[in-house]
Design a protein around this motif. Structure first.
Motif, short mmCIF file in Angstrom:
data_model
loop_
_atom_site.label_atom_id
_atom_site.label_comp_id
_atom_site.label_asym_id
_atom_site.label_seq_id
_atom_site.Cartn_x
_atom_site.Cartn_y
_atom_site.Cartn_z
N ALA A 11 -3.76 5.30 4.84
CA ALA A 11 -2.71 4.39 5.35
C ALA A 11 -1.35 4.82 4.82
CB ALA A 11 -3.03 2.96 4.94
N ALA A 12 -1.27 5.19 3.55
CA ALA A 12 0.00 5.62 2.96
C ALA A 12 0.53 6.86 3.69
CB ALA A 12 -0.16 5.91 1.47
N LYS A 13 -0.36 7.82 3.99
CA LYS A 13 0.07 9.03 4.71
C LYS A 13 0.53 8.69 6.12
CE LYS A 13 -2.44 12.61 2.25
NZ LYS A 13 -3.65 13.41 2.17
N GLU A 14 -0.20 7.79 6.77
CA GLU A 14 0.15 7.38 8.13
C GLU A 14 1.53 6.71 8.16
OE1 GLU A 14 -0.53 7.45 12.12
OE2 GLU A 14 -1.80 8.31 10.57
N LEU A 15 1.79 5.82 7.21
CA LEU A 15 3.09 5.16 7.12
C LEU A 15 4.20 6.18 6.87
CD1 LEU A 15 1.95 2.07 5.04
CD2 LEU A 15 2.98 1.96 7.31
N ASN A 16 3.92 7.15 6.01
CA ASN A 16 4.88 8.21 5.72
C ASN A 16 5.18 9.02 6.98
OD1 ASN A 16 6.58 9.41 3.93
ND2 ASN A 16 5.03 10.62 2.91
#
Length: 182
Positions: A11-16
């Motif tokens: 999720a963190a990578k996707e948001l980034n």
């Protein structure tokens, strides 16, 4: 917990990724503003400016949320690791009882080595956990430090940042600007 950890990191990578996409959109909108201004079409330029601002804000929001999710992932990672260390400590303690009863010096020495190693691992994990807790939460970043860094980067780039700095910091920033100019 490991599955949750994977989902948090994903999720963190996707948001980034979404943040970077918004950055690209903002740049595209800025290019459209220039074209509209060159054609003398101020109404269209204004629409593109609003779009650019919206994209910029979206990018910042995605980035902020990515950092928050990343902070939570770091905490979960530490908790998972601490759980593993705690379980292996319990195993060492169980085998300790039997070994101490046997009074075999070689076994006791080997067991002490394992026990000390577990404590070293625990110390490292505890330190990492404390560091993670104190470093990852973006919302608790002291604002004056952020402002100082922004000013410093602007000075290095030779730009004027036109921003209000906290009263106490003005002198040191002024000094760094003067020394940079020399």
């Amino acid at each position: 917990a490991a599955e949750h950890l994977f989902n948090l990191k994903f999720a963190a990578k996707e948001l980034n990724r979404n943040s970077k996409k918004c950055d690209k959109e903002e740049k595209a909108e800025k290019a459209k503003i220039k074209k509209a201004i060159q054609k003398g079409n101020m109404e269209v330029a204004r629409i593109h400016a609003e779009n650019a601002i919206r994209q910029k804000n979206q990018a910042i929001n995605f980035l902020r949320m990515s950092a928050r999710v990343d902070a939570v992932a770091a905490r979960v990672q530490t908790a998972v690791t601490m759980g593993k260390v705690t379980k292996s400590m319990a195993g060492v303690v169980k085998s300790m009882d039997a070994t101490l009863k046997s009074m075999n010096l070689e076994k006791i020495s080997a067991l002490m080595d394992r026990f000390e190693h577990q404590f070293e691992t625990l110390d490292v994990q505890t330190q990492q956990m404390e560091d993670t807790m104190s470093n990852t939460t973006t919302l608790t970043t002291p604002q004056n430090q952020v402002d100082m860094l922004l000013q410093e980067m602007a000075d290095e780039a030779g730009l004027d940042l036109n921003m209000e700095l906290p009263q106490g910091q003005t002198g040191s920033v002024g000094t760094s600007v003067a020394s940079a100019e020399q």
